[in-house]
Motif scaffolding. Structure first.
Motif, PDB file in Angstrom:
ATOM      1  N   GLN A 110      42.091  43.411  49.678  1.00 52.56           N
ATOM      2  CA  GLN A 110      41.913  42.595  48.479  1.00 52.56           C
ATOM      3  C   GLN A 110      40.509  42.736  47.897  1.00 52.56           C
ATOM      4  O   GLN A 110      40.341  42.768  46.686  1.00 52.56           O
ATOM      5  CB  GLN A 110      42.232  41.139  48.781  1.00 52.56           C
ATOM      6  CG  GLN A 110      43.698  40.933  49.064  1.00 52.56           C
ATOM      7  CD  GLN A 110      44.077  39.479  49.218  1.00 52.56           C
ATOM      8  OE1 GLN A 110      43.272  38.592  49.009  1.00 52.56           O
ATOM      9  NE2 GLN A 110      45.318  39.240  49.578  1.00 52.56           N
ATOM     10  N   ILE A 111      39.506  42.841  48.765  1.00 50.93           N
ATOM     11  CA  ILE A 111      38.128  42.961  48.282  1.00 50.93           C
ATOM     12  C   ILE A 111      37.851  44.349  47.709  1.00 50.93           C
ATOM     13  O   ILE A 111      37.330  44.480  46.603  1.00 50.93           O
ATOM     14  CB  ILE A 111      37.123  42.629  49.407  1.00 50.93           C
ATOM     15  CG1 ILE A 111      37.190  41.143  49.752  1.00 50.93           C
ATOM     16  CG2 ILE A 111      35.701  43.016  49.001  1.00 50.93           C
ATOM     17  CD1 ILE A 111      36.420  40.763  51.004  1.00 50.93           C
ATOM     18  N   LEU A 158      41.614  45.738  45.425  1.00 50.03           N
ATOM     19  CA  LEU A 158      42.019  44.853  44.325  1.00 50.03           C
ATOM     20  C   LEU A 158      40.818  44.222  43.629  1.00 50.03           C
ATOM     21  O   LEU A 158      40.988  43.457  42.682  1.00 50.03           O
ATOM     22  CB  LEU A 158      42.976  43.769  44.851  1.00 50.03           C
ATOM     23  CG  LEU A 158      44.244  44.292  45.534  1.00 50.03           C
ATOM     24  CD1 LEU A 158      45.077  43.139  46.043  1.00 50.03           C
ATOM     25  CD2 LEU A 158      45.043  45.177  44.595  1.00 50.03           C
ATOM     26  N   HIS A 159      39.616  44.500  44.119  1.00 47.65           N
ATOM     27  CA  HIS A 159      38.343  44.063  43.524  1.00 47.65           C
ATOM     28  C   HIS A 159      38.241  42.554  43.343  1.00 47.65           C
ATOM     29  O   HIS A 159      37.719  42.075  42.349  1.00 47.65           O
ATOM     30  CB  HIS A 159      38.099  44.781  42.190  1.00 47.65           C
ATOM     31  CG  HIS A 159      38.137  46.268  42.320  1.00 47.65           C
ATOM     32  ND1 HIS A 159      37.185  46.982  43.010  1.00 47.65           N
ATOM     33  CD2 HIS A 159      39.049  47.187  41.888  1.00 47.65           C
ATOM     34  CE1 HIS A 159      37.485  48.269  42.976  1.00 47.65           C
ATOM     35  NE2 HIS A 159      38.618  48.418  42.311  1.00 47.65           N
ATOM     36  N   LYS A 160      38.758  41.819  44.342  1.00 40.67           N
ATOM     37  CA  LYS A 160      38.601  40.368  44.312  1.00 40.67           C
ATOM     38  C   LYS A 160      37.237  40.010  44.893  1.00 40.67           C
ATOM     39  O   LYS A 160      36.691  40.732  45.724  1.00 40.67           O
ATOM     40  CB  LYS A 160      39.712  39.684  45.114  1.00 40.67           C
ATOM     41  CG  LYS A 160      41.075  39.818  44.463  1.00 40.67           C
ATOM     42  CD  LYS A 160      42.112  39.020  45.213  1.00 40.67           C
ATOM     43  CE  LYS A 160      43.463  39.119  44.534  1.00 40.67           C
ATOM     44  NZ  LYS A 160      44.484  38.360  45.267  1.00 40.67           N
ATOM     45  N   LYS A 161      36.699  38.894  44.464  1.00 42.50           N
ATOM     46  CA  LYS A 161      35.389  38.460  44.956  1.00 42.50           C
ATOM     47  C   LYS A 161      35.529  37.900  46.373  1.00 42.50           C
ATOM     48  O   LYS A 161      36.485  37.186  46.660  1.00 42.50           O
ATOM     49  CB  LYS A 161      34.809  37.408  44.031  1.00 42.50           C
ATOM     50  CG  LYS A 161      34.562  37.944  42.617  1.00 42.50           C
ATOM     51  CD  LYS A 161      33.480  37.167  41.941  1.00 42.50           C
ATOM     52  CE  LYS A 161      33.246  37.618  40.529  1.00 42.50           C
ATOM     53  NZ  LYS A 161      32.845  38.978  40.374  1.00 42.50           N
TER      54      LYS A 161
END
Length: 181
Positions: free
Chosen positions: A137-138, A141-144
């Motif tokens: 995800q990090i 998917l470039h989530k913070k």
């Protein structure tokens, strides 16, 4: 003090629903063993490929900050400070090790007892778990990395929570018993 309730996740029902569907529809999985082997191999190679890619991405990416990790060793807890990249690489190494062990277990069960069910279940669960992984995800998917994705990642281990909960309850009971004496 009340224990934290486990988080509800729809993926918890994937395997039971799949198992009931196979039983209800009377599907003979032994007819599909070659296809299931290929499906399992593809899912395993995809999982390993993703974590190898994540490992190299984590090394190249220069995220600021450090992560404080407490490891539980037999001699006692040890606290280490790692850079974010080092922590992510270490987590990828853990995931790769888990994938290798899982592959060995499924291969043993399939070879020893000839059961095609683990091939089906693990093929699906590997891909489902991959989408929920914090590193995926990090980095993909470039989530913070905040909230549930904050480092160090929380490891969901109900058995350890149960043991720790009972240990602390036993400690409280024994300390209250000592106070009474």
């Amino acid at each position: 003090m009340a224990a934290a309730q486990p988080e509800f996740s729809p993926k918890m029902f994937v395997v039971p629903v799949l198992m009931l569907s196979v039983k209800f529809l009377k599907i003979d999985l032994s007819d599909y063993v070659p296809v299931l082997r290929v499906l399992y191999a593809v899912a395993t190679f995809a999982t390993v490929g993703v974590f190898v890619a994540l490992r190299s991405m984590a090394r190249r990416k220069a995220e600021p900050g450090n992560v404080t990790v407490t490891e539980k060793l037999p001699s006692g807890p040890v606290t280490k400070k790692l850079s974010t990249a080092d922590y992510d690489v270490k987590e990828c190494d853990k995931k790769l090790q888990q994938a290798a062990i899982g592959c060995l277990v499924v291969a043993f069960i399939h070879y020893k007892w000839g059961s095609p069910m683990p091939l089906l279940f693990q093929s699906i669960m590997q891909l489902v778990n991959l989408t929920d992984d914090p590193l995926v995800q990090i980095h993909f998917l470039h989530k913070k990395p905040i909230g549930k994705l904050a480092r160090p990642f929380k490891v969901a281990n109900p058995l350890a929570d149960l043991i720790e909960g009972n240990t602390s309850a036993d400690d409280q009971n024994s300390s209250s018993a000592k106070k009474k004496n």
